[in-house]
Scaffold this active site. Structure first.
Site, mmCIF file in Angstrom:
data_model
loop_
_atom_site.group_PDB
_atom_site.id
_atom_site.type_symbol
_atom_site.label_atom_id
_atom_site.label_comp_id
_atom_site.label_asym_id
_atom_site.label_seq_id
_atom_site.Cartn_x
_atom_site.Cartn_y
_atom_site.Cartn_z
ATOM 1 N N GLU A 181 -0.270 -2.882 6.263
ATOM 2 C CA GLU A 181 -0.149 -2.190 5.446
ATOM 3 C C GLU A 181 1.195 -1.138 4.734
ATOM 4 O OE1 GLU A 181 -4.051 -1.528 2.904
ATOM 5 O OE2 GLU A 181 -4.531 -3.597 3.207
ATOM 6 N N ASN B 18 -0.359 -5.888 10.522
ATOM 7 C CA ASN B 18 -1.575 -6.368 9.286
ATOM 8 C C ASN B 18 -0.568 -6.371 7.617
ATOM 9 O OD1 ASN B 18 -3.531 -8.008 9.486
ATOM 10 N ND2 ASN B 18 -4.691 -6.375 8.441
ATOM 11 N N HIS C 275 -6.813 -12.540 1.524
ATOM 12 C CA HIS C 275 -8.207 -11.633 0.537
ATOM 13 C C HIS C 275 -7.649 -12.715 -0.688
ATOM 14 C CE1 HIS C 275 -9.776 -8.530 2.247
ATOM 15 N NE2 HIS C 275 -8.669 -8.497 2.993
ATOM 16 N N GLU D 55 -8.439 -11.669 7.480
ATOM 17 C CA GLU D 55 -9.429 -10.950 6.890
ATOM 18 C C GLU D 55 -9.809 -11.530 5.461
ATOM 19 O OE1 GLU D 55 -8.220 -6.645 5.168
ATOM 20 O OE2 GLU D 55 -7.003 -6.655 7.299
ATOM 21 N N ASP E 132 -11.409 -13.429 2.452
ATOM 22 C CA ASP E 132 -11.964 -14.258 2.232
ATOM 23 C C ASP E 132 -12.055 -14.963 0.793
ATOM 24 O OD1 ASP E 132 -10.823 -11.421 0.764
ATOM 25 O OD2 ASP E 132 -12.869 -10.633 1.730
HETATM 26 C C1 XIL Z 1 -12.060 -2.489 3.674
HETATM 27 C C2 XIL Z 1 -13.782 -2.660 4.542
HETATM 28 O O1 XIL Z 1 -14.282 -3.810 4.234
HETATM 29 C C3 XIL Z 1 -14.569 -1.378 2.857
HETATM 30 O O2 XIL Z 1 -15.749 -1.614 3.832
HETATM 31 C C4 XIL Z 1 -13.712 -0.299 3.750
HETATM 32 O O3 XIL Z 1 -14.906 0.022 1.908
HETATM 33 C C5 XIL Z 1 -12.708 -0.392 2.447
HETATM 34 O O4 XIL Z 1 -11.349 -0.736 3.438
HETATM 35 N N1 XIL Z 1 -7.678 -4.084 4.030
HETATM 36 C C6 XIL Z 1 -8.330 -3.934 4.775
HETATM 37 C C7 XIL Z 1 -9.588 -3.535 5.205
HETATM 38 O O5 XIL Z 1 -7.169 -3.808 5.938
HETATM 39 O O6 XIL Z 1 -9.277 -2.483 5.741
HETATM 40 C C8 XIL Z 1 -10.109 -2.871 4.005
HETATM 41 O O7 XIL Z 1 -11.544 -2.900 4.536
HETATM 42 C C9 XIL Z 1 -10.156 -3.976 3.543
HETATM 43 C C10 XIL Z 1 -8.821 -4.691 3.067
#
Ligand code: XIL
Length: 364
Positions: free
Chosen positions: A173, A215, A251, A279, A281
């Site tokens: 990020e 990422n 996400h 990631e 969802d």
């Molecule tokens: C999230 C985890 O799933 C949580 O358990 C934690 O509290 C916060 O981080 N982007 C990312 C991940 O790159 O590392 C994050 O994971 C979600 C957003």
């Protein structure tokens, strides 16, 4: 036996189906919701048959005491790849300067190894889940460079050479939303964007066989942030800095999946980097309804299908596979139900959407 399993078994043996009410007396609200019905050998099996390296999931250490949960991970049929959700982050691995802890990271990695899965390691440099000392010590540029290099040498070095190791998210990020400018954090504020090449170079040295990724989120569709990430890739390549892949976090929100995924993935592929959906969802405002779950099925189909359409897209990782352990409800107030399996590990319509896409079928 769960209803979904009863249905599958009944389908397999050609028996007549019990009614859901007769099979499992469930509360009225949830029994009204549709479930997935696909009978498949496994999502990872389908992904590999479709030419991808894996279909995988994030997982986290606290969940590993849930043996029903781990029984789904133990068979690599659905999940051929694992990303540790938290246990390789900086606060977990180097909580104090030059004091490294790998207990939790090793727990996940050992599981990955015993299951014969692939590891996406996440992550080495990120502004969040960063222990206070990295900022509070007010390092100058030379000092912070040494801190980054030492962190990466030790953490990536610890996992170097493991046969399960596929990739490291080296930088997480780095870009702002909107215009895609560099995010202000201790790394950028002290070193400018050179912290990215410092980190990538250190990661290549620490583990020459791992694919090195950057990422980020909101780079999945065309737009200023995706363009900025492509410009970053070009400038790293021009400088001879190792960069193998770009992770598309993905996400998403039900009904709001971008329409330019394929076009955008192709633009990254044209630069000669691979990509991965890292990631995935797709959350909704609760409560779940049949209509939202149907839209979510379509949305999961769209994302998985986009990866299938672009050969540079190597695999798809869901950010945990069951609503029971999703990060969404604790992060986005009033939202949830973002994964393809419900709280009771029952497949949702979204599961069918993933299956249809992996099989190369049209959406039904
Ligand atoms: C999230 C985890 O799933 C949580 O358990 C934690 O509290 C916060 O981080 N982007 C990312 C991940 O790159 O590392 C994050 O994971 C979600 C957003």
């Amino acid at each position: 036996m769960k209803f979904s399993q009863a249905v599958k078994l009944a389908v397999l043996v050609g028996a007549s189906l019990p009614t859901q009410a007769a099979a499992v007396p469930t509360p009225a609200a949830s029994s009204a919701l549709p479930t997935g019905t696909s009978v498949v050998s496994g999502l990872n099996v389908l992904a590999k048959a479709a030419g991808k390296l894996y279909f995988g999931s994030a997982t986290d250490n606290p969940e590993l005491t849930d043996t029903t949960y781990t029984s789904y991970l133990d068979s690599s049929a659905h999940f051929g790849q694992i990303t540790p959700g938290n246990s390789l982050k900086w606060d977990a691995t180097e909580p104090e300067p030059n004091t490294f802890t790998f207990t939790e990271g090793d727990q996940v990695t050992d599981l990955v190894k015993s299951n014969g899965q692939i590891l996406r390691a996440h992550n080495l440099v990120w502004h969040e889940q960063l222990p206070d000392w990295v900022t509070a010590n007010n390092y100058n540029a030379t000092g912070l460079t040494a801190v980054i290099q030492n962190h990466i040498a030790n953490v990536a070095g610890h996992y170097k050479g493991q046969p399960c190791m596929y990739a490291w998210d080296v930088v997480n990020e780095p870009l702002n939303d909107g215009d895609g400018s560099f995010r202000s954090d201790v790394f950028y504020d002290t070193l400018g964007s050179s912290y990215i090449s410092i980190a990538l170079t250190a990661a290549r040295e620490a583990d020459p066989n791992a694919k090195l990724y950057i990422n980020d989120y909101n780079i999945e569709s065309t737009g200023a942030k995706a363009t900025a990430m492509q410009n970053l890739v070009k400038s790293l390549q021009a400088d001879g800095v190792p960069i193998d892949g770009i992770g598309m976090e993905s996400h998403f929100i039900v009904g709001e999946v971008p329409t330019t995924l394929v076009e955008n993935f192709q633009a990254f592929a044209a630069l000669g980097v691979e990509i991965a959906i890292t990631e995935l969802d797709i959350r909704m405002t609760l409560p779940e309804t049949a209509a939202l779950l149907e839209q979510q099925k379509q949305d999961f189909y769209t994302v998985v299908d986009a990866c299938l359409q672009v050969s540079a897209c190597k695999g798809i990782t869901v950010w945990d596979w069951t609503d029971k352990y999703s990060w969404v409800p604790s992060t986005f107030s009033g939202q949830g139900a973002a994964t393809p399996f419900d709280d009771n590990f029952v497949e949702k319509p979204a599961f069918d959407g993933i299956v249809e896409a992996l099989k190369g079928q049209s959406f039904s």
